[in-house]
Design an enzyme around this catalytic site. Structure first.
Site, PDB file in Angstrom:
ATOM      1  N   GLU A 150      60.834  -1.030 118.812  1.00 31.11           N
ATOM      2  CA  GLU A 150      60.621  -0.547 117.944  1.00 31.11           C
ATOM      3  C   GLU A 150      59.648  -0.272 116.852  1.00 31.11           C
ATOM      4  OE1 GLU A 150      65.383  -2.032 116.035  1.00 31.11           O
ATOM      5  OE2 GLU A 150      63.278  -3.150 115.768  1.00 31.11           O
ATOM      6  N   LYS A 156      68.601  -5.824 101.012  1.00 31.68           N
ATOM      7  CA  LYS A 156      67.356  -5.762 102.481  1.00 31.68           C
ATOM      8  C   LYS A 156      65.632  -5.144 101.611  1.00 31.68           C
ATOM      9  CE  LYS A 156      69.347  -6.081 106.129  1.00 31.68           C
ATOM     10  NZ  LYS A 156      69.662  -5.006 107.504  1.00 31.68           N
TER      11      LYS A 156
END
Ligand SMILES: O=C(CO)[C@H](O)[C@H](O)COP(=O)(O)O
Length: 232
Positions: free
Chosen positions: A105, A123
């Site tokens: 990633e 988040k």
């Protein structure tokens, strides 16, 4: 709205930033999965993208949906990456790696001109660190690497448990063949300093602190979808 619907909302909004012909980094995790499903529908209707997946799981889903994939060797510069995150701070620094794909990633996002994070409101945090920081390490020398991480954290006045991630029947193995130590250091006062300190430990392959990589976050809540830009 339930958690899945929020993920779909964020993914739908992010899809609006993807233009025909783009070279696109494609993230990993449950939010990214919703994005890939929507992208697959668009591709089935004639939309063109070249995708670079951030994990074997993402590659499998993309291939099932007919999304054309390339490696970063074939397409080393990308227009945009869209991916989830475990935590997002006001500067859009991230903790990633809850799904174990942080190394690919970070490589893919760093090869991209822009990175859009897709997430639900849970988040978003004031300061990173409530979510344990995933640190990808070489299996060789695990004990020594663990000690070096503890000492590096202590120099930054942080401490806490370092738990070897398990797959149920042994250590969790990343796509790159490495282990993950989940570091519960608590709130991270200086994420950049910790990032630098971890990066110079030989057995550390990569860690889940994404500093100055994300350009936009698309965050869904019951009140709607908002976009966040880095404050500094
Ligand atoms: O970093 C990741 C995988 O390595 C994921 O993006 C992160 O864990 C968020 O996942 P989810 O969308 O399932 O909450």
């Amino acid at each position: 709205m339930d958690a899945r619907q929020l993920k779909i909302k964020a993914a739908e909004t992010a899809l609006g930033y993807v233009e025909d012909g783009m070279r696109l980094g494609i993230g990993t995790g449950s939010t990214a999965r919703e994005f890939i499903a929507l992208l697959g529908e668009k591709v089935a209707n004639g939309f063109n993208v070249i995708g670079v997946p951030t994990s074997e799981a993402t590659a499998r889903q993309c291939l099932e949906l007919g999304i054309e994939l390339k490696s970063l060797d074939e397409s080393p510069e990308l227009d945009l990456t869209i991916d989830g995150a475990d935590e997002i701070d006001p500067a859009l620094n991230l903790i990633k790696g809850g799904g174990g794909a942080l190394l690919r990633e970070k490589i893919v996002a760093s090869a991209s001109k822009a990175m859009i994070v897709i997430a639900d409101e849970t988040k978003v945090v004031d300061q990173l660190g409530a979510f344990p920081l995933p640190i990808e390490v070489m299996p060789f020398g695990l004990g020594a690497t663990r000690l070096a991480i503890e000492k590096a954290a202590s120099r930054l006045n942080m401490s806490g448990s370092l738990d070897l991630r398990s797959s149920g029947d042994g250590p969790f193995m990343t796509d790159g063949g490495h282990y993950i130590l989940d570091a519960s250091f608590g709130r991270i006062p200086d994420a950049e300093a910790l990032s630098v300190a971890l990066n110079i430990i030989p057995g550390v392959v990569e860690h889940g602190l994404f500093i100055d990589i994300a350009t936009l976050a698309v965050v869904a809540s019951d009140g709607g979808v908002r976009t966040l830009k880095a404050t500094e």
